[in-house]
Write an enzyme that holds these catalytic residues in place. Structure first.
Site, short mmCIF file in Angstrom:
data_model
loop_
_atom_site.label_atom_id
_atom_site.label_comp_id
_atom_site.label_asym_id
_atom_site.label_seq_id
_atom_site.Cartn_x
_atom_site.Cartn_y
_atom_site.Cartn_z
N ASP A 56 0.83 -1.21 0.00
CA ASP A 56 0.00 0.00 0.00
C ASP A 56 0.86 1.26 0.00
OD1 ASP A 56 0.88 -0.25 2.61
OD2 ASP A 56 -1.09 0.03 3.53
N SER A 57 2.20 1.12 0.13
CA SER A 57 3.10 2.27 -0.05
C SER A 57 2.93 2.87 -1.45
CB SER A 57 4.55 1.86 0.17
OG SER A 57 4.95 0.86 -0.73
N ASP A 110 -1.10 -6.20 0.08
CA ASP A 110 -1.47 -5.54 1.34
C ASP A 110 -2.98 -5.36 1.41
OD1 ASP A 110 0.88 -5.12 2.74
OD2 ASP A 110 1.16 -3.05 2.07
N LYS A 118 -1.32 -9.43 3.18
CA LYS A 118 -0.56 -8.94 4.34
C LYS A 118 -1.42 -7.93 5.08
CE LYS A 118 3.30 -6.24 3.93
NZ LYS A 118 2.81 -5.00 4.58
N GLU A 153 -1.52 -5.40 8.90
CA GLU A 153 -0.66 -4.77 9.91
C GLU A 153 -1.20 -4.98 11.32
OE1 GLU A 153 0.18 -0.65 8.98
OE2 GLU A 153 0.78 -1.13 6.92
N GLU A 177 9.35 -4.12 10.40
CA GLU A 177 9.73 -2.83 9.81
C GLU A 177 10.31 -1.88 10.86
OE1 GLU A 177 6.94 -1.10 7.08
OE2 GLU A 177 7.92 0.86 7.11
N1 MHF Z 1 9.08 5.10 -0.63
C1 MHF Z 1 8.71 4.52 0.53
N2 MHF Z 1 9.56 3.67 1.14
C2 MHF Z 1 9.22 3.05 2.31
O1 MHF Z 1 10.02 2.24 2.82
C3 MHF Z 1 7.96 3.36 2.90
C4 MHF Z 1 7.09 4.24 2.20
N3 MHF Z 1 7.50 4.82 1.04
N4 MHF Z 1 5.85 4.53 2.66
C5 MHF Z 1 5.31 3.72 3.74
C6 MHF Z 1 6.36 3.49 4.75
C7 MHF Z 1 6.82 4.75 5.43
N5 MHF Z 1 8.20 4.44 5.71
C8 MHF Z 1 9.09 5.32 6.32
C9 MHF Z 1 9.10 6.65 5.99
C10 MHF Z 1 9.99 7.53 6.58
C11 MHF Z 1 10.87 7.08 7.55
C12 MHF Z 1 11.81 8.04 8.19
O2 MHF Z 1 12.18 9.02 7.58
N6 MHF Z 1 12.20 7.85 9.45
C13 MHF Z 1 13.13 8.72 10.14
C14 MHF Z 1 12.44 9.91 10.78
C15 MHF Z 1 11.19 9.56 11.48
C16 MHF Z 1 10.49 10.75 12.17
O3 MHF Z 1 10.92 11.12 13.25
O4 MHF Z 1 9.49 11.27 11.62
C17 MHF Z 1 13.92 7.94 11.16
O5 MHF Z 1 15.06 8.33 11.44
O6 MHF Z 1 13.43 6.91 11.65
C18 MHF Z 1 10.86 5.72 7.87
C19 MHF Z 1 9.98 4.86 7.27
C20 MHF Z 1 8.54 3.12 5.24
N7 MHF Z 1 7.58 2.89 4.16
C1 KIV Z 2 7.42 -1.93 2.66
C2 KIV Z 2 6.42 -3.00 2.69
C3 KIV Z 2 6.66 -3.96 3.80
C4 KIV Z 2 5.00 -2.51 2.66
O1 KIV Z 2 4.16 -2.83 3.49
C5 KIV Z 2 4.58 -1.61 1.56
O2 KIV Z 2 5.36 -1.37 0.62
O3 KIV Z 2 3.44 -1.13 1.62
MG MG Z 3 2.31 -1.77 3.32
#
Ligand code: MHF
Ligand code: KIV
Ligand code: MG
Length: 257
Positions: free
Chosen positions: A44-45, A83, A113, A115, A182
């Site tokens: 769903d990303s 998802d 999948k 959550e 994750e």
């Molecule tokens: N392009 C993309 N890749 C991904 O892996 C992903 C998505 N989109 N969308 C759904 C989720 C969102 N995800 C994310 C998005 C941002 C952070 C991130 O920047 N984390 C930082 C700052 C967090 C904060 O304090 O807001 C960190 O250091 O953990 C982590 C996971 C992983 N997933």
């Molecule tokens: C990153 C994976 C685990 C996911 O749930 C997504 O892409 O939506």
């Molecule tokens: Mg997902």
């Protein structure tokens, strides 16, 4: 040969890492399937990456079905997992079964999948699995709970780590065939992986997981900002921009065609 949920169990037993990537359309699904990944996830990303939404929450079942159908046409070998979108399954096991059933029936996905690992979601997993639908769990940073968790790393305190371990065991007992972990500390992921017989698939969860998953657009360097745990293997964004600029220049200078 077609990858099944059993292939993944076997890979864990043989300590062969599982390779998973996401796809949201036919083009990329066919590309990554032919490159030999084990699992293709219609994540769903795609709400964020392909549709430009700020979170995964606006994803609907109809949109998910539309994308999963396109992905399905491109996947011959890999295990196809889809998802369940936010709001489509949380209400009750019965509602989740109807939604998961439509996905399986209308997209040829082999599994869904969902959550969370709180007790109501464990009941839902059990309900689906008993009725013939393979379920992959997803713990740690669950993006559908962004307004509670943010995108921060989860499982940092001993209590939070213990909760993830307890929920992972509960999902396994309920019949989940695999769990995505994750954005959790690598030691927590290692402990969960060691404690389960089903494979864990990590994203930002360190090297001890039984497999790894990334968002394909992050892997290729297509997204403008990637999560800290997703280093690009290619800078396709600048390659695309260079090609578009070269084409533009040729058209404007009368060199193309
Ligand atoms: N392009 C993309 N890749 C991904 O892996 C992903 C998505 N989109 N969308 C759904 C989720 C969102 N995800 C994310 C998005 C941002 C952070 C991130 O920047 N984390 C930082 C700052 C967090 C904060 O304090 O807001 C960190 O250091 O953990 C982590 C996971 C992983 N997933
Ligand atoms: C990153 C994976 C685990 C996911 O749930 C997504 O892409 O939506
Ligand atoms: Mg997902």
């Amino acid at each position: 040969m077609k990858v099944t949920v059993h292939t993944l169990q076997k890979k864990k037993r043989n300590a062969e890492p599982i390779v998973a990537l996401t796809a949201w359309d036919y083009l990329f699904a066919e590309l990554i399937d032919q490159a030999g990944v084990d699992v293709v996830l219609v994540g769903d990303s795609l709400a964020m990456v392909a549709l430009g939404h700020p979170t995964t929450l606006p994803m609907t079942l109809e949109t998910m079905l539309h994308h999963a159908q396109a992905v399905s046409r491109g996947v011959q070998q890999a295990l196809l997992v889809c998802d369940l979108p936010f709001l489509s399954y949380q209400e009750s096991p019965q509602v989740a079964f109807q939604v998961a059933g439509r996905i399986i029936q209308e997209t040829q996905a082999q599994a869904v999948k969902l959550e969370g690992g709180y007790s109501a979601m464990v009941d839902t997993v059990s309900f689906l699995v008993q009725r013939g639908i393979p379920v992959m769990g997803h713990l740690g940073l669950t993006p559908q709970s962004v307004h509670q968790l943010g995108y921060r790393q989860q499982g940092k305190t001993p209590e939070a780590a213990e909760q993830i371990l307890t929920q992972a065991r509960a999902l396994e007992s309920a019949g989940a065939f695999s769990i995505v972990l994750e954005h959790i500390p690598k030691d927590v992921a290692a402990q969960v992986t060691q404690s389960l017989t089903i494979p864990t698939i990590g994203i930002g969860a360190g090297p001890a997981c039984d497999g790894q998953i990334l968002v394909t657009a992050d892997l290729l360097g297509l997204t403008s900002k990637q999560p800290p745990f997703a280093p690009p293997y290619l800078n396709l964004r600048s390659k695309v921009q260079e090609a578009v600029q070269a084409y533009s220049q040729d058209v404007r200078q009368g060199k193309f065609p």
